[in-house]
Structures are given as structure tokens and as C-alpha cells.
Design a protein around this motif. Sequence first.
Motif, short mmCIF file in Angstrom:
data_model
loop_
_atom_site.label_atom_id
_atom_site.label_comp_id
_atom_site.label_asym_id
_atom_site.label_seq_id
_atom_site.Cartn_x
_atom_site.Cartn_y
_atom_site.Cartn_z
N GLN A 3 0.82 -1.21 0.00
CA GLN A 3 0.00 0.00 0.00
C GLN A 3 0.86 1.26 0.00
O GLN A 3 0.53 2.25 -0.66
N LEU A 4 1.96 1.23 0.70
CA LEU A 4 2.87 2.38 0.72
C LEU A 4 3.49 2.60 -0.65
O LEU A 4 3.59 3.73 -1.13
N LEU A 5 3.89 1.52 -1.29
CA LEU A 5 4.47 1.61 -2.63
C LEU A 5 3.44 2.15 -3.63
O LEU A 5 3.75 3.02 -4.45
N VAL A 6 2.22 1.66 -3.55
CA VAL A 6 1.16 2.15 -4.44
C VAL A 6 0.89 3.63 -4.18
O VAL A 6 0.72 4.41 -5.11
N PHE A 7 0.88 4.02 -2.91
CA PHE A 7 0.67 5.43 -2.58
C PHE A 7 1.76 6.31 -3.18
O PHE A 7 1.47 7.35 -3.77
N VAL A 8 3.01 5.90 -3.04
CA VAL A 8 4.13 6.69 -3.58
C VAL A 8 4.03 6.78 -5.09
O VAL A 8 4.23 7.84 -5.69
N MET A 9 3.70 5.67 -5.73
CA MET A 9 3.59 5.69 -7.20
C MET A 9 2.45 6.59 -7.66
O MET A 9 2.61 7.38 -8.59
N PHE A 10 1.31 6.48 -7.00
CA PHE A 10 0.18 7.33 -7.39
C PHE A 10 0.43 8.80 -7.04
O PHE A 10 0.00 9.69 -7.78
N ALA A 11 1.12 9.05 -5.96
CA ALA A 11 1.42 10.44 -5.59
C ALA A 11 2.32 11.10 -6.63
O ALA A 11 2.08 12.23 -7.05
N SER A 12 3.34 10.37 -7.07
CA SER A 12 4.22 10.95 -8.08
C SER A 12 3.50 11.11 -9.42
O SER A 12 3.66 12.12 -10.11
N LEU A 13 2.67 10.13 -9.78
CA LEU A 13 1.90 10.25 -11.01
C LEU A 13 0.91 11.40 -10.93
O LEU A 13 0.74 12.17 -11.88
N PHE A 14 0.27 11.55 -9.78
CA PHE A 14 -0.67 12.64 -9.59
C PHE A 14 0.03 14.01 -9.69
O PHE A 14 -0.48 14.93 -10.34
N CYS A 15 1.20 14.14 -9.08
CA CYS A 15 1.97 15.39 -9.19
C CYS A 15 2.33 15.67 -10.63
O CYS A 15 2.22 16.81 -11.10
N TRP A 16 2.77 14.65 -11.34
CA TRP A 16 3.14 14.85 -12.73
C TRP A 16 1.92 15.27 -13.55
O TRP A 16 2.00 16.19 -14.36
N LEU A 17 0.79 14.61 -13.34
CA LEU A 17 -0.42 14.96 -14.09
C LEU A 17 -0.90 16.38 -13.79
O LEU A 17 -1.43 17.06 -14.67
N MET A 18 -0.68 16.85 -12.56
CA MET A 18 -1.10 18.20 -12.21
C MET A 18 -0.18 19.27 -12.77
O MET A 18 -0.64 20.30 -13.27
N PHE A 19 1.13 19.06 -12.67
CA PHE A 19 2.06 20.13 -12.96
C PHE A 19 2.72 20.06 -14.33
O PHE A 19 3.19 21.07 -14.85
N SER A 20 2.78 18.91 -14.95
CA SER A 20 3.44 18.79 -16.25
C SER A 20 2.82 19.69 -17.32
O SER A 20 3.54 20.33 -18.07
N PRO A 21 1.49 19.76 -17.42
CA PRO A 21 0.93 20.65 -18.44
C PRO A 21 1.34 22.11 -18.25
O PRO A 21 1.51 22.84 -19.23
N ILE A 22 1.52 22.53 -17.02
CA ILE A 22 1.93 23.91 -16.77
C ILE A 22 3.33 24.15 -17.31
O ILE A 22 3.60 25.13 -18.00
N TYR A 23 4.25 23.22 -17.03
CA TYR A 23 5.61 23.38 -17.50
C TYR A 23 5.70 23.27 -19.01
O TYR A 23 6.46 23.99 -19.65
N LYS A 24 4.90 22.40 -19.59
CA LYS A 24 4.87 22.28 -21.06
C LYS A 24 4.33 23.58 -21.67
O LYS A 24 4.83 24.03 -22.69
N HIS A 25 3.35 24.17 -21.02
CA HIS A 25 2.79 25.43 -21.50
C HIS A 25 3.86 26.54 -21.45
O HIS A 25 3.99 27.32 -22.39
N VAL A 26 4.62 26.59 -20.37
CA VAL A 26 5.70 27.57 -20.26
C VAL A 26 6.72 27.36 -21.37
O VAL A 26 7.18 28.32 -21.99
N LEU A 27 7.04 26.11 -21.66
CA LEU A 27 8.00 25.80 -22.72
C LEU A 27 7.47 26.27 -24.08
O LEU A 27 8.21 26.89 -24.86
N VAL A 28 6.21 26.01 -24.35
CA VAL A 28 5.61 26.42 -25.62
C VAL A 28 5.59 27.94 -25.73
O VAL A 28 5.90 28.51 -26.80
N ILE A 29 5.26 28.63 -24.66
CA ILE A 29 5.23 30.09 -24.67
C ILE A 29 6.63 30.66 -24.90
O ILE A 29 6.82 31.60 -25.68
#
Length: 143
Positions: A3-29
Motif C-alpha cells: 500500500q505504501l508503494l502504491v501510494f508513492v507511485m500514485f502520488a508521483s503520477l498525480f503530481c506529474w499529471l497536475m504540474f506537467s501541463p503547466i511546465y509544457k505550456h511555459v515551454l511552448v510560450i
Amino acid sequence: MKQLLVFVMFASLFCWLMFSPIYKHVLVIRQALLQQEADYMLEIGASGRYGYIDGRMVEESRNRLSEYGFSAASLQYEVISTTGAPADNAASPLLRGTGIRLRITYPYDNLLNIDRLIGLAPPSADARIAGGGMKMSEYVPSQ
């Protein structure tokens, strides 16, 4: 433990899903701003009035881009002509029909490091985004 491993994996995936589009947008701009600035400088530099892109024009461009958050010291400009003649010499403008090439580059600045969360390698430290183009000079010496 699972359960701890699943939590860590989902937490990192969730962070990436939240913030990656913002950084990609900055790159495109950033890339769009570099391209817009290159187009503007080519339009002015290749006009019938100038026929060159000199150091003063480059400094003005650095100042304009720094207003958008770019580090002026990190911007690199490459100005060349299609004939091999200097394209940055105000004393010797390029005549009509000679191409002026401009390339403006800027480092990624660790912008894509968040991709490490899902196993993607970010660009190398010396990789740069760029904007550029070529325009034919319209300069004709006055009689």
C-alpha cells in the motif's frame, strides 16, 4: 508495504499529471516568444532601411525578452548571411536579395525535470530551445 508503494507511485503520477501541463505550456510560450522576436528582428533588419542586424538591435532584443522573464545573459544570437558576408555590420549592409539568417536560443533551465517522476529523461543541460528564420535583405543603397 504494498500500500505504501502504491501510494508513492500514485502520488508521483498525480503530481506529474497536475504540474506537467503547466511546465509544457511555459515551454511552448518561451519558444513562441523566441520565434516572434526572431521574426520581428528579421523584418526590421532585412528592411530597406537597414540590411543588417547589429549589436544594438541584439541588445534591444535582449531587453525586450528579459521583460518576459528570460535571462538576458542566457540568450544566444547567431546572425549570418547566405553569402558569408557579415550580417551584423552597419557600415556594410547586405544588398537586396542577400539572405539574413537569425537564430535565437535559450536553455531549457531544468523546465522538464518533472518528467523524471514518470521515468522520462529531461533534455541535457546544454540543450536549448530556439527560434529563428531567414529573410532576404531589401536594402538598396541610395544614389
